[in-house]
Design a protein around this motif. Sequence first.
Motif, PDB file in Angstrom:
ATOM      1  N   PHE A 183       0.833  -1.199   0.000  1.00  0.00           N
ATOM      2  CA  PHE A 183       0.000   0.000   0.000  1.00  0.00           C
ATOM      3  C   PHE A 183       0.867   1.247   0.000  1.00  0.00           C
ATOM      4  O   PHE A 183       1.869   1.320   0.709  1.00  0.00           O
ATOM      5  N   VAL A 184       0.461   2.227  -0.789  1.00  0.00           N
ATOM      6  CA  VAL A 184       1.063   3.549  -0.706  1.00  0.00           C
ATOM      7  C   VAL A 184       0.568   4.205   0.579  1.00  0.00           C
ATOM      8  O   VAL A 184      -0.618   4.117   0.909  1.00  0.00           O
ATOM      9  N   VAL A 185       1.471   4.838   1.309  1.00  0.00           N
ATOM     10  CA  VAL A 185       1.106   5.508   2.555  1.00  0.00           C
ATOM     11  C   VAL A 185       1.185   7.015   2.347  1.00  0.00           C
ATOM     12  O   VAL A 185       2.220   7.547   1.938  1.00  0.00           O
ATOM     13  N   PHE A 186       0.069   7.693   2.610  1.00  0.00           N
ATOM     14  CA  PHE A 186       0.014   9.156   2.594  1.00  0.00           C
ATOM     15  C   PHE A 186      -0.095   9.654   4.036  1.00  0.00           C
ATOM     16  O   PHE A 186      -0.828   9.067   4.845  1.00  0.00           O
ATOM     17  N   CYS A 187       0.612  10.717   4.330  1.00  0.00           N
ATOM     18  CA  CYS A 187       0.393  11.421   5.589  1.00  0.00           C
ATOM     19  C   CYS A 187      -0.956  12.112   5.525  1.00  0.00           C
ATOM     20  O   CYS A 187      -1.287  12.772   4.530  1.00  0.00           O
ATOM     21  N   GLY A 188      -1.738  11.992   6.586  1.00  0.00           N
ATOM     22  CA  GLY A 188      -3.071  12.580   6.584  1.00  0.00           C
ATOM     23  C   GLY A 188      -3.270  13.693   7.581  1.00  0.00           C
ATOM     24  O   GLY A 188      -4.384  14.179   7.740  1.00  0.00           O
ATOM     25  N   VAL A 189      -2.205  14.097   8.258  1.00  0.00           N
ATOM     26  CA  VAL A 189      -2.338  15.169   9.245  1.00  0.00           C
ATOM     27  C   VAL A 189      -1.152  16.113   9.057  1.00  0.00           C
ATOM     28  O   VAL A 189       0.000  15.685   8.980  1.00  0.00           O
ATOM     29  N   ASP A 190      -1.440  17.396   8.943  1.00  0.00           N
ATOM     30  CA  ASP A 190      -0.414  18.342   8.512  1.00  0.00           C
ATOM     31  C   ASP A 190       0.787  18.405   9.443  1.00  0.00           C
ATOM     32  O   ASP A 190       1.926  18.554   8.993  1.00  0.00           O
ATOM     33  N   ASP A 191       0.557  18.297  10.748  1.00  0.00           N
ATOM     34  CA  ASP A 191       1.670  18.500  11.671  1.00  0.00           C
ATOM     35  C   ASP A 191       2.487  17.237  11.936  1.00  0.00           C
ATOM     36  O   ASP A 191       3.219  17.154  12.929  1.00  0.00           O
ATOM     37  N   GLN A 192       2.392  16.267  11.006  1.00  0.00           N
ATOM     38  CA  GLN A 192       3.290  15.109  11.042  1.00  0.00           C
ATOM     39  C   GLN A 192       3.938  14.852   9.684  1.00  0.00           C
ATOM     40  O   GLN A 192       4.461  13.767   9.448  1.00  0.00           O
ATOM     41  N   ILE A 193       3.947  15.830   8.805  1.00  0.00           N
ATOM     42  CA  ILE A 193       4.399  15.551   7.444  1.00  0.00           C
ATOM     43  C   ILE A 193       5.892  15.272   7.383  1.00  0.00           C
ATOM     44  O   ILE A 193       6.320  14.317   6.710  1.00  0.00           O
ATOM     45  N   GLU A 195       7.898  14.078   9.674  1.00  0.00           N
ATOM     46  CA  GLU A 195       8.155  12.787  10.304  1.00  0.00           C
ATOM     47  C   GLU A 195       7.651  11.636   9.430  1.00  0.00           C
ATOM     48  O   GLU A 195       8.318  10.604   9.290  1.00  0.00           O
ATOM     49  N   SER A 196       6.482  11.810   8.832  1.00  0.00           N
ATOM     50  CA  SER A 196       5.903  10.743   8.020  1.00  0.00           C
ATOM     51  C   SER A 196       6.732  10.464   6.773  1.00  0.00           C
ATOM     52  O   SER A 196       6.958   9.303   6.398  1.00  0.00           O
ATOM     53  N   VAL A 197       7.174  11.526   6.096  1.00  0.00           N
ATOM     54  CA  VAL A 197       8.005  11.332   4.906  1.00  0.00           C
ATOM     55  C   VAL A 197       9.336  10.704   5.284  1.00  0.00           C
ATOM     56  O   VAL A 197       9.851   9.836   4.562  1.00  0.00           O
TER      57      VAL A 197
END
Length: 298
Positions: A183-193, A195-197
């Motif tokens: 699965f492709v994972v997208f960050c869904g909350v702005d204040d974790q971008i 860290e997520s990337v």
Amino acid sequence: MIDWTGVFPAVTTKMRQDGSVDIDATQAGVERLVSSGVSGLVMLPMLGENASLTDAERERVLRCAVEAVAGRVPVLSGLAAITTDDAAAKARSMKSWGAEGFMAFPSLGYRTDRRETVEWYRSLAAATNLPIMIYNNPIAYGVDVDPVALEQLAGIPEIVCIKEESGDVRRVTDIFNALGDRFVVFCGVDDQILESVALGASGWVSGMTNAWPTECVKLFDLCRQGRFEEARPLYRILTPAFHLDTSVKLVQYIKMAEHVACGAPEWTRAPRLPLVGDERSSVIATLEKTVEALAGLN
């Protein structure tokens, strides 16, 4: 074919002060986003007041976005319903209105358990042949599409992506550990971008990109290129505004951010009401400080 990478803003639906849909302003917002370099659009998210619109209004909004985009980036539609049959019918209608894929919510009327959640997404995938991004936000909706549920959905080719908004950035790694690159994972909350990337997310469904599209695309690109030293100052400036994306009033807050940043209408549809008093002053102060800091950085 959708390239599942980059910034896919959850696009606000512009309203007039009387609560009616403003198609011209909505198209202007879409043009501003696409011209600023976003990689795709998610029309009719909850940020776009999906649940507050009639079917006729949803059709107008989606068709107007497709018209404005003119094939430059993919256009997804939020897919939100209470019953499985209604969700499937909505999916078929939205495909006919121009949607190229869906960001699919869990049932809005019932907190499904894992077995029911898996069946919900199986049924949505069977409704059309369009790709689906699962919207996982257990904080708001009480339903968690965790790695165990994803393992049960891994054999369904239409389910391509998960918008991860559990609030725990460690979930990104848990998904990759359990399922590899299925699965492709997208960050869904702005204040974790950031860290997520850093952990492997390849896309971002962003609310505040509506207000600062150029800066958010730049932030994402720096993170994807591993240029974190350059990304951190921009991220730190934007984070106080990004925190507004996690509030129950994110629709009012993000529309106010657009209003402060570019003069877009702030209006929402009741029962959401305009910001007033100390809350309004505090939100505007945060946004104006962001504008000032961005100007200084640039």
